[in-house]
Design an enzyme around this catalytic site. Structure first.
Site, PDB file in Angstrom:
ATOM      1  N   SER A 238       1.183  -1.603   0.230  1.00 15.07           N
ATOM      2  CA  SER A 238       0.635   0.107   0.416  1.00 15.07           C
ATOM      3  C   SER A 238       0.772   1.109   0.488  1.00 15.07           C
ATOM      4  O   SER A 238       2.126   0.932  -0.247  1.00 15.07           O
ATOM      5  CB  SER A 238      -0.915   0.053   1.452  1.00 15.07           C
ATOM      6  OG  SER A 238      -0.107   0.249   2.590  1.00 15.07           O
ATOM      7  N   LYS A 239       0.527   2.456   0.401  1.00 18.13           N
ATOM      8  CA  LYS A 239       1.133   3.311   0.017  1.00 18.13           C
ATOM      9  C   LYS A 239       1.656   4.165   1.091  1.00 18.13           C
ATOM     10  O   LYS A 239       3.101   4.102   0.710  1.00 18.13           O
ATOM     11  CB  LYS A 239       0.328   5.024  -0.451  1.00 18.13           C
ATOM     12  CG  LYS A 239      -1.000   5.077  -1.053  1.00 18.13           C
ATOM     13  CD  LYS A 239      -2.151   4.263  -0.597  1.00 18.13           C
ATOM     14  CE  LYS A 239      -2.800   2.803  -0.762  1.00 18.13           C
ATOM     15  NZ  LYS A 239      -4.125   2.282  -0.855  1.00 18.13           N
ATOM     16  N   ARG A 240       1.962   3.515   1.572  1.00 20.85           N
ATOM     17  CA  ARG A 240       3.048   3.665   3.148  1.00 20.85           C
ATOM     18  C   ARG A 240       4.218   2.553   2.598  1.00 20.85           C
ATOM     19  O   ARG A 240       5.156   2.967   3.590  1.00 20.85           O
ATOM     20  CB  ARG A 240       2.659   3.168   4.268  1.00 20.85           C
ATOM     21  CG  ARG A 240       1.891   1.497   4.410  1.00 20.85           C
ATOM     22  CD  ARG A 240       0.801   1.634   5.919  1.00 20.85           C
ATOM     23  NE  ARG A 240       0.918   0.750   6.208  1.00 20.85           N
ATOM     24  CZ  ARG A 240       1.129  -0.465   6.075  1.00 20.85           C
ATOM     25  NH1 ARG A 240       2.377  -0.279   6.665  1.00 20.85           N
ATOM     26  NH2 ARG A 240       0.649  -1.982   6.182  1.00 20.85           N
TER      27      ARG A 240
END
Length: 468
Positions: A238-240
RNA sequence: GUCCCCAUCGUCUAGCCCGGUCCAGGACACCGGCCUUUCACGCCGGCGACAGGGGUUCGAAUCCCCUUGGGGACGCCA
């Protein structure tokens, strides 16, 4: 099986991310390898989240990767009539029914099931009511409640799901639009898709889809569920976890071929081979060497592979890709021998195009910017005679070649009674402004006679201006 | 909670299906060295894994079971 027909069906709710790209790649490689057809389908039935920007971004990323499609793009939102027709068939044949339960009611059912230690699901309240169509009604599939459904999967083997876990899932929303499972099956059926390669997060959907295939009296496609790509903490990507979208990697200076190479090795292997050209992959890819366990995305390895692909590419190929990165550095250069010569010197020392562009700047800037530390260490008063000699011998050369440059510097070494290292470093600083650069000779050759001599003279001016 | 999947170096993986050739091979990262006009490239070497426990077998990384751990799914999302 006759012609292999695969598909890549992204939903346009964001950019093409790493995981999606890998799925697309596997499908694409498999069809290119087998001489099949690759279909692109946009699953945009979630009107609230689908955007045109996402569609464009996905196309752009696929094109950049060099993944082309033979049919499509098809948009599900333009195929509602077809879904309606199939939903009607299902209702008519008694495989589906209308339901007027409200969301709140269904939530309560799920709650109840969960409380009873069961899987949360719809309890089939309207299953036998024989309701007729009306506003606010959904259509549900009439799922079997006993027995089990076996998914035969090329990578996972056979997996059996108890039918008691299947609920009467919705195939048509109250607004008349189709739900995912229905749309997918109808599309795959009508588009002739016979091989489905997708992420294994879809494995549990497969029994539902098999149910639909059977209700429609259709033949099952071949399933291949590929394990997911996880982030460095083993959680779903995911984005993180940093850069997710393919376009970000393009902007960071990764080559599409390196991307393909890395992505394919995330889950697929061919003995000990690590480096693959695009041609290699098409030739060697197969479904039987796809691993079963999920893998973590590792930028370091991608970067290492990128360096290899940069080394393997021709300067000409790199030039085309490098120009936009040079522009970002404020350098405008046209394609041509000068650029290609410069690139050649940087190939073994660049891991990304961004790095290459940064280290190429000195070739094309009008004036060299002297790095303070470098100048202080190597451009001293004592260096002046050496620089002067060097400029003199070089000016005497009609044209620069590796050989006559070596001769020239040899003469400088003899006259100045210095070892090569002692004259090379000051020269390097004079020509580049820094202590780090490609090899002296290849660099001078790429720089050309005019710039070389001009820069040496500039450095001499600088040294002369130094206080005693 | 329920169901499903998975499990070899820190990471990607080979080997597993068809047990012995594996005191487990390669790559990335890391550490050392060599090469050398700087930085890289390259080359050589090092570190480092069969999750645990039971079986089966003369013999198991390879087959079976359990445990543990991780992931996924359970939507009028896809």
């Amino acid at each position: 099986m006759d012609t292999i027909i695969t598909r890549f069906p992204p939903s346009p709710t964001g950019y093409l991310h790493i995981g999606g790209a890998r799925t697309a790649l596997f499908n694409w490689l498999y069809t290119r390898k087998t001489g099949g057809k690759f279909v692109l389908r946009i699953e945009d039935t979630d009107q609230a989240r689908s955007t045109k920007e996402s569609v464009d971004a996905i196309f752009e990323s696929l094109e950049w990767l060099g993944i082309d499609w033979d049919e499509g793009p098809f948009f599900q939102t333009r195929r509602y009539d077809i879904y309606k027709e199939y939903i009607q068939k299902l209702v008519d044949s008694g495989h589906a029914y209308y339901c007027n339960c409200t969301s709140e009611e269904v939530d309560a059912m799920r709650e109840e099931a969960r409380a009873a230690g069961k899987k949360p699901m719809y309890n089939g309240k309207c299953r036998d009511k024989n309701l007729t169509p009306g506003p606010g009604m959904v259509v549900r599939i009439k799922a079997p409640r006993t027995g089990s459904t076996v998914v035969e999967d090329v990578v996972k083997g056979n997996t059996s799901f108890p039918n008691s876990e299947l609920d009467d899932f919705i195939i048509q929303r109250s607004d008349g639009s189709p739900m995912y499972n229905l749309a997918v099956v109808v599309d795959d059926l009508t588009m002739g898709i016979n091989t489905i390669i997708r992420g294994d997060d879809h494995l549990v959907n497969t029994p539902k889809q098999i149910l639909l295939y059977k209700a429609l009296g259709a033949e099952l496609p071949l399933f291949a569920h590929v394990p997911m790509v996880l982030g460095s903490d083993k959680a779903r990507l995911s984005k993180r976890h940093g850069a997710m979208s393919v376009s970000e990697y393009r902007d960071m200076g990764y080559l599409p071929d390196a991307m393909l190479n890395y992505l394919v090795r995330l889950g697929w292997s061919f003995g000990d081979q690590e480096f693959f050209t695009r041609k290699d992959l098409i030739e060697k890819f197969s479904l039987d060497h796809i691993g079963k366990s999920p893998s973590m995305f590792d930028m370091d390895k991608l970067t290492a592979l990128n360096a290899k692909h940069i080394q393997a590419a021709t300067p000409k190929e790199l030039a085309v890709m490098l120009i936009p990165f040079l522009e970002k550095q404020g350098i405008a250069v046209a394609q041509g021998p000068a650029l290609e010569l410069a690139i050649e010197t940087l190939q073994p020392r660049s891991k990304t195009l961004v790095e290459m562009a940064q280290s190429a700047v000195f070739y094309f800037k009008e004036e060299v910017e002297l790095e303070e530390k470098a100048a202080k260490k190597f451009l001293k008063k004592a260096t002046l005679p050496t620089l002067e000699l060097t400029a003199g011998y070089m000016e005497a050369l009609d044209e620069f070649t590796q050989e006559n440059l070596e001769d020239a510097l040899k003469k400088v070494m003899e006259e100045a009674e210095l070892k090569f290292g002692k004259i090379a470093q000051p020269l390097r600083v004079a020509l580049t402004g820094t202590t780090v650069s490609p090899g002296i000779f290849e660099m001078i050759l790429a720089l050309g006679k005019n710039k070389t001599i001009h820069r040496i003279k500039k450095a001499m001016d600088y040294v002369e201006s130094l206080p005693e």
